[in-house]
Design an enzyme around this catalytic site. Structure first.
Site, PDB file in Angstrom:
ATOM      1  N   HIS A 240      43.934  26.116  42.198  1.00 62.94           N
ATOM      2  CA  HIS A 240      42.720  26.800  41.827  1.00 62.94           C
ATOM      3  C   HIS A 240      43.079  28.359  41.755  1.00 62.94           C
ATOM      4  O   HIS A 240      43.848  28.812  42.815  1.00 62.94           O
ATOM      5  CB  HIS A 240      41.392  26.590  42.725  1.00 62.94           C
ATOM      6  CG  HIS A 240      40.399  27.344  41.961  1.00 62.94           C
ATOM      7  ND1 HIS A 240      39.466  27.796  42.758  1.00 62.94           N
ATOM      8  CD2 HIS A 240      40.019  27.703  40.767  1.00 62.94           C
ATOM      9  CE1 HIS A 240      38.199  28.432  42.171  1.00 62.94           C
ATOM     10  NE2 HIS A 240      38.449  28.352  40.925  1.00 62.94           N
ATOM     11  N   ASP A 241      43.128  28.698  40.671  1.00 56.13           N
ATOM     12  CA  ASP A 241      43.720  30.314  40.482  1.00 56.13           C
ATOM     13  C   ASP A 241      42.946  31.301  41.613  1.00 56.13           C
ATOM     14  O   ASP A 241      43.762  32.030  42.108  1.00 56.13           O
ATOM     15  CB  ASP A 241      43.273  30.848  39.061  1.00 56.13           C
ATOM     16  CG  ASP A 241      41.861  30.787  38.461  1.00 56.13           C
ATOM     17  OD1 ASP A 241      40.921  30.493  39.382  1.00 56.13           O
ATOM     18  OD2 ASP A 241      41.663  31.063  37.228  1.00 56.13           O
TER      19      ASP A 241
END
Length: 475
Positions: A240-241
């Site tokens: 997840h960024d």
């Protein structure tokens, strides 16, 4: 010289960034960049999954051409993307259906419909994930109503970075941080919650055991090696960024608030345990998974998406973000404000008109100019950050001493100064490529080039310029 490759893909663009250590500092080189965006197909707003796959491969080819003679081809590559969205594969590893985007309207009304089957109070107590209409749990329930045959055919559930990792390595895996965004992962057990899956009618067999960032998936497949011209190890990033971005925050003490500022603004802190109380639920905070089982306790705020849309509507070739800030500053006295998390801003046909509609509802009947609309958005964003900080202090019992911004929004000096003013906290802005830096840091830790998270943050602080914004006195 060892190099590492981060593939960082956001909702509007993607980039391949090569990283290495030299004289105790992290160095970066962007080797490939591409546009991303959802498009309408088959009645839904969808991601171009084949296009993303092709861009990932093209970026690897560009990387092979970019590496300097004194450098090695990348030791490893890892991929991060936005959260919640997924693809399904059948037994033959073929994609089933389209990769529907979170801004699609198929989940409209689903949280209310699901309340009788799975009350949100219980869902939050189990997962710690804030209620957003686009959460994966709601997407899967909507898919089950519309196309149950897709779930019946499915053999593998992969979120977007999981799928792209499969494209490179041929290995199916579910990474922890991205899985936590789904509202399907038990916050304390850190595994897929089979009771939730049973309630929404989704087969548990399609989910893989959850794995931690830093683990190796495997080498590039023979076909990929032939296509890109080299071999490397495929690792799991904090996929997840925001999980990657939080790692890049060079916080000076434990009383720092983190803000990952891009298309979305994610503001919060790191906790050793999830918070799933009724008070936390009422304030709509979320406990997403972080690297090494940290918890990112944060709030999702609409973010620069609103400014990105207004820029496009005004004409991107005439208005860059500096011009938007100049226009907003010219109308700084405009008093209109909106709730930036109003669902009408999620995917409007025209963002300026959506803002004007909400302003009229709030009593501002005179049509605002473009400058006044921008001023409203800038001030509303900053005030939403301040509200989130107050909520964090109330729930955690901490008093925060700084706000640390990473990501593209760290370059917006006007928004950063407004944020310092309304929060009363010094704002430390940078590094800009926070997500890619966090991705690279985990690869370097896994390879032994960095000792641990604290060492990584020390190196990051020494490697990249940080701009400081101090609160101005109110007149």
């Amino acid at each position: 010289m060892k190099t590492y490759l981060a593939v960082d893909i956001g909702a509007s663009s993607g980039r391949h960034i090569l990283g290495w250590l030299a004289d105790g500092k992290m160095q970066l080189a962007e080797v490939y960049r591409f546009r991303n965006g959802a498009e309408h197909r088959n009645g839904h707003l969808c991601w171009d999954a084949d296009g993303l796959k092709n861009h990932v491969l093209e970026g690897l080819r560009a990387c092979a051409e970019h590496v300097a003679p004194e450098q090695e081809t990348p030791v490893s590559v890892a991929i991060d993307t936005w959260g919640v969205d997924f693809v399904l594969l059948d037994e033959a590893m073929n994609r089933i259906g389209d990769a529907v985007a979170y801004r699609d309207g198929r989940t409209a009304g689903v949280p209310e419909k699901l309340e009788a089957v799975l009350p949100f109070a219980e869902l939050y107590a189990r997962t710690g994930i804030q209620q957003q209409v686009y959460n994966t749990v709601y997407q899967l329930w909507a898919l089950r109503q519309e196309a149950p045959e897709q779930l019946e055919r499915a053999a593998h559930f992969l979120m977007m970075p999981d799928y792209l990792g499969f494209v490179l390595s041929g290995v199916c895996a579910n990474e922890y941080t991205i899985a936590s965004t789904s509202a399907l992962l038990n916050a304390r057990e850190k595994t897929w919650d089979t009771e939730i899956l049973r309630r929404i009618g989704v087969p548990a067999r399609i989910f893989h055991p959850v794995r931690m960032a830093g683990e190796a998936l495997g080498r590039l497949t023979p076909d990929v090696q032939s296509s890109v011209g080299f071999d490397t190890l495929v690792r799991l990033a904090p996929a997840h960024d925001t999980a990657s971005a939080f790692l890049a925050v060079p916080a000076r003490d434990e009383n720092a608030v983190f803000l990952s500022s891009g298309t979305w603004s994610l503001i919060g802190v790191e906790n050793p345990e999830p918070i799933t109380t009724a008070e936390s639920r009422a304030q709509n905070f979320t406990s997403e998974g972080g690297y090494q089982y940290r918890y990112r306790y944060l709030k999702n705020i609409m973010g620069l998406w609103m400014l990105q849309n207004i820029r496009r509507e005004l004409g991107q070739t005439r208005f860059d973000f500096e011009m938007l800030a100049w226009l907003a500053r010219s109308a700084a006295d405009y008093p209109g404000r909106v709730d930036v998390n109003d669902g009408r801003f999620l995917a409007p046909e025209n963002m300026q008109e959506a803002v004007r509609v909400v302003l009229r509802e709030n009593g501002f009947t005179e049509k605002p100019t473009a400058a006044q609309t921008l001023s409203c958005v800038y001030h509303s964003l900053a005030e939403s950050y301040a509200e989130a900080v107050r909520g964090l202090e109330k729930i955690t019992g901490k008093t925060f001493t700084s706000l640390n911004i990473v990501g593209g929004g760290s370059q917006d000096a006007y928004l950063n100064q407004l944020t310092a003013d309304v929060t009363g906290l010094p704002v430390y802005a940078g590094p800009t490529e926070g997500t890619a830096i966090g991705n690279l840091a985990v690869q370097m830790i896994a390879d032994g080039a960095l000792r641990d998270v604290q060492h990584a943050r020390d190196v990051i602080r020494a490697s990249f310029p940080i701009r400081v914004f101090t609160p101005r006195e109110k007149e």
